[in-house]
Design a protein around this motif. Structure first.
Motif, short mmCIF file in Angstrom:
data_model
loop_
_atom_site.label_atom_id
_atom_site.label_comp_id
_atom_site.label_asym_id
_atom_site.label_seq_id
_atom_site.Cartn_x
_atom_site.Cartn_y
_atom_site.Cartn_z
N ARG A 88 -1.76 13.74 -17.70
CA ARG A 88 -3.17 13.95 -17.11
C ARG A 88 -4.13 13.28 -17.62
O ARG A 88 -5.08 13.09 -16.77
N GLU A 89 -4.41 12.95 -18.95
CA GLU A 89 -5.61 12.19 -19.37
C GLU A 89 -5.65 10.83 -18.67
O GLU A 89 -6.81 10.53 -17.94
N PRO A 90 -4.48 9.95 -18.59
CA PRO A 90 -4.61 8.59 -17.91
C PRO A 90 -5.07 8.92 -16.36
O PRO A 90 -5.71 7.97 -15.73
N LEU A 91 -4.40 10.02 -15.71
CA LEU A 91 -4.66 10.39 -14.51
C LEU A 91 -6.04 10.66 -14.18
O LEU A 91 -6.87 10.15 -13.18
N ALA A 92 -6.69 11.54 -15.08
CA ALA A 92 -7.97 12.00 -15.02
C ALA A 92 -8.86 10.77 -14.90
O ALA A 92 -10.02 10.68 -14.40
N GLN A 93 -8.49 9.93 -16.03
CA GLN A 93 -9.49 8.66 -16.21
C GLN A 93 -9.42 7.88 -15.09
O GLN A 93 -10.45 7.34 -14.67
N ALA A 94 -8.31 7.64 -14.34
CA ALA A 94 -8.28 6.92 -13.17
C ALA A 94 -8.96 7.52 -12.15
O ALA A 94 -9.67 6.76 -11.39
N SER A 95 -8.88 8.58 -11.95
CA SER A 95 -9.59 9.52 -10.77
C SER A 95 -11.26 9.37 -10.96
O SER A 95 -11.73 9.25 -10.02
N ALA A 150 -10.83 13.39 -3.02
CA ALA A 150 -9.57 14.08 -2.88
C ALA A 150 -9.03 14.42 -1.46
O ALA A 150 -7.85 14.44 -1.22
N LEU A 151 -10.03 14.43 -0.34
CA LEU A 151 -9.70 14.37 0.90
C LEU A 151 -8.71 13.02 1.26
O LEU A 151 -7.58 13.22 1.89
N THR A 152 -8.98 11.97 0.68
CA THR A 152 -8.61 10.75 1.08
C THR A 152 -6.99 10.74 0.38
O THR A 152 -5.97 10.62 1.09
N GLU A 153 -6.79 11.25 -0.74
CA GLU A 153 -5.20 11.70 -1.43
C GLU A 153 -4.74 12.62 -0.52
O GLU A 153 -3.51 12.44 -0.47
N GLY A 154 -5.14 13.68 -0.24
CA GLY A 154 -4.71 14.74 0.69
C GLY A 154 -3.98 13.92 1.92
O GLY A 154 -2.80 14.51 2.39
N LEU A 155 -4.87 13.27 2.71
CA LEU A 155 -4.44 12.83 4.00
C LEU A 155 -3.47 11.61 3.65
O LEU A 155 -2.59 11.59 4.59
N SER A 156 -3.44 11.00 2.50
CA SER A 156 -2.50 9.93 2.32
C SER A 156 -1.30 10.71 1.92
O SER A 156 -0.17 10.05 2.29
N SER A 157 -1.25 11.80 1.31
CA SER A 157 -0.05 12.73 1.11
C SER A 157 0.47 12.94 2.40
O SER A 157 1.94 13.04 2.54
N ARG A 158 -0.28 13.49 3.09
CA ARG A 158 0.35 14.07 4.50
C ARG A 158 0.84 12.76 5.19
O ARG A 158 1.87 12.92 6.02
N TRP A 159 0.24 11.44 5.16
CA TRP A 159 0.70 10.46 5.73
C TRP A 159 2.14 9.80 5.18
O TRP A 159 3.42 9.55 5.77
N VAL A 161 0.79 -1.08 -0.08
CA VAL A 161 0.01 0.03 -0.07
C VAL A 161 0.91 1.39 -0.07
O VAL A 161 0.60 2.14 -0.83
N VAL A 162 1.81 1.17 0.86
CA VAL A 162 2.81 2.30 0.85
C VAL A 162 3.53 2.62 -0.67
O VAL A 162 3.34 3.84 -1.07
N GLU A 163 3.99 1.57 -1.23
CA GLU A 163 4.47 1.64 -2.39
C GLU A 163 3.82 2.22 -3.48
O GLU A 163 3.73 3.04 -4.34
N ASN A 164 2.42 1.61 -3.51
CA ASN A 164 1.27 1.82 -4.46
C ASN A 164 0.83 3.57 -4.29
O ASN A 164 0.79 4.14 -5.32
N SER A 165 0.72 3.78 -3.11
CA SER A 165 0.45 5.28 -2.71
C SER A 165 1.55 6.30 -3.05
O SER A 165 1.04 7.39 -3.48
N LEU A 166 2.65 6.00 -3.00
CA LEU A 166 3.87 6.76 -3.37
C LEU A 166 3.92 6.81 -4.72
O LEU A 166 3.97 7.91 -5.24
N ALA A 167 3.75 5.80 -5.52
CA ALA A 167 3.48 5.95 -6.67
C ALA A 167 2.60 6.68 -7.49
O ALA A 167 2.67 7.49 -8.14
N TRP A 168 1.37 6.60 -6.78
CA TRP A 168 -0.09 7.62 -7.26
C TRP A 168 0.30 8.91 -7.05
O TRP A 168 0.15 9.91 -7.75
N ASN A 169 0.78 9.10 -5.83
CA ASN A 169 1.10 10.41 -5.26
C ASN A 169 2.02 11.09 -6.24
O ASN A 169 2.00 12.33 -6.74
N GLU A 170 3.16 10.42 -6.59
CA GLU A 170 4.16 11.01 -7.35
C GLU A 170 3.61 11.21 -9.02
O GLU A 170 3.72 12.24 -9.40
N LEU A 171 2.74 10.36 -9.28
CA LEU A 171 2.09 10.69 -10.86
C LEU A 171 1.23 11.77 -10.69
O LEU A 171 1.06 12.38 -11.46
#
Length: 198
Positions: free
Chosen positions: A114-121, A156-165, A93-103
């Motif tokens: 941008r478009e692949p990220l928007a599609q996943a979001s 969006a909130l989940t991503e933000g808290l994930s980033s702070r974690w 989960v840490v590795e996956n979250s690091l990669a997602w936040n970096e992308l």
């Protein structure tokens, strides 16, 4: 998905999590995967294609562990478990979250992401909205809850808290506590008829 292709995508996620995207070369990913750069070009055409495929892989991995965490009996609590699964001190989960936040951060500067990220979001937001809609239909959350609006805010909130974690500002437990409190405010459990009459 072929096992070689999956191994390359797994290595891509690892390379992104360990080295970031800025300056990441196809040869760096080939090194982590233990294959030749030519094989990556064969499967993915170019760096942008590889990063887009890695993003899809990372999103699929997140869906797998979110679904595995949803073991509660009520639909609302399944949704809460599903979202809390994004913040866990498990290596995958840490590795996956690091990669997602970096992308996510690099998409600001690298327009092909941008478009692949928007599609996943959009996919994650739609899954979340559908879960909110189901919980509302089953009478587990307040009727006035707008599933689509709540889903955008919640993801969006989940991503933000994930980033702070991930950056060490919050522990996983603190981030999960904040997320649970926010979910209680955004998708409050529907009060029982008995509690409403008090």
């Amino acid at each position: 998905m072929t096992s070689r292709r999956e191994a390359i995508l797994r290595a891509s996620a690892t390379a992104i999590a360990e080295r970031g995207v800025r300056g990441l070369r196809v040869s760096d990913i080939a090194e982590v995967a233990g294959v030749s750069p030519g094989l990556l070009y064969y499967h993915f055409k170019d760096r942008d294609g590889l990063l887009a495929a890695a993003l899809t892989y990372i999103n699929d991995q997140a869906l797998t562990y979110r679904q595995a965490a949803s073991g509660s009996s009520s639909s609302r609590e399944q949704l809460v478990d599903y979202l809390l699964a994004e913040i866990q001190d498990l290596p995958e989960v840490v590795e996956n979250s690091l990669a997602w936040n970096e992308l996510r951060a690099c998409a600001v500067y690298e327009s092909p992401l941008r478009e692949p990220l928007a599609q996943a979001s959009r996919q994650w937001t739609a899954e979340t909205a559908e879960a909110i809609r189901l919980a509302r239909t089953l009478g587990e959350i307040a009727d006035h809850t707008d599933p689509d609006q709540a889903a955008v805010t919640i993801t969006a909130l989940t991503e933000g808290l994930s980033s702070r974690w991930l950056s060490g500002e919050l522990t996983a437990e603190e981030a999960r506590t904040h997320l649970r409190a926010a979910l209680d405010a955004l998708i409050p459990p529907k009060q029982s008829r008995h509690a409403e009459l008090r």
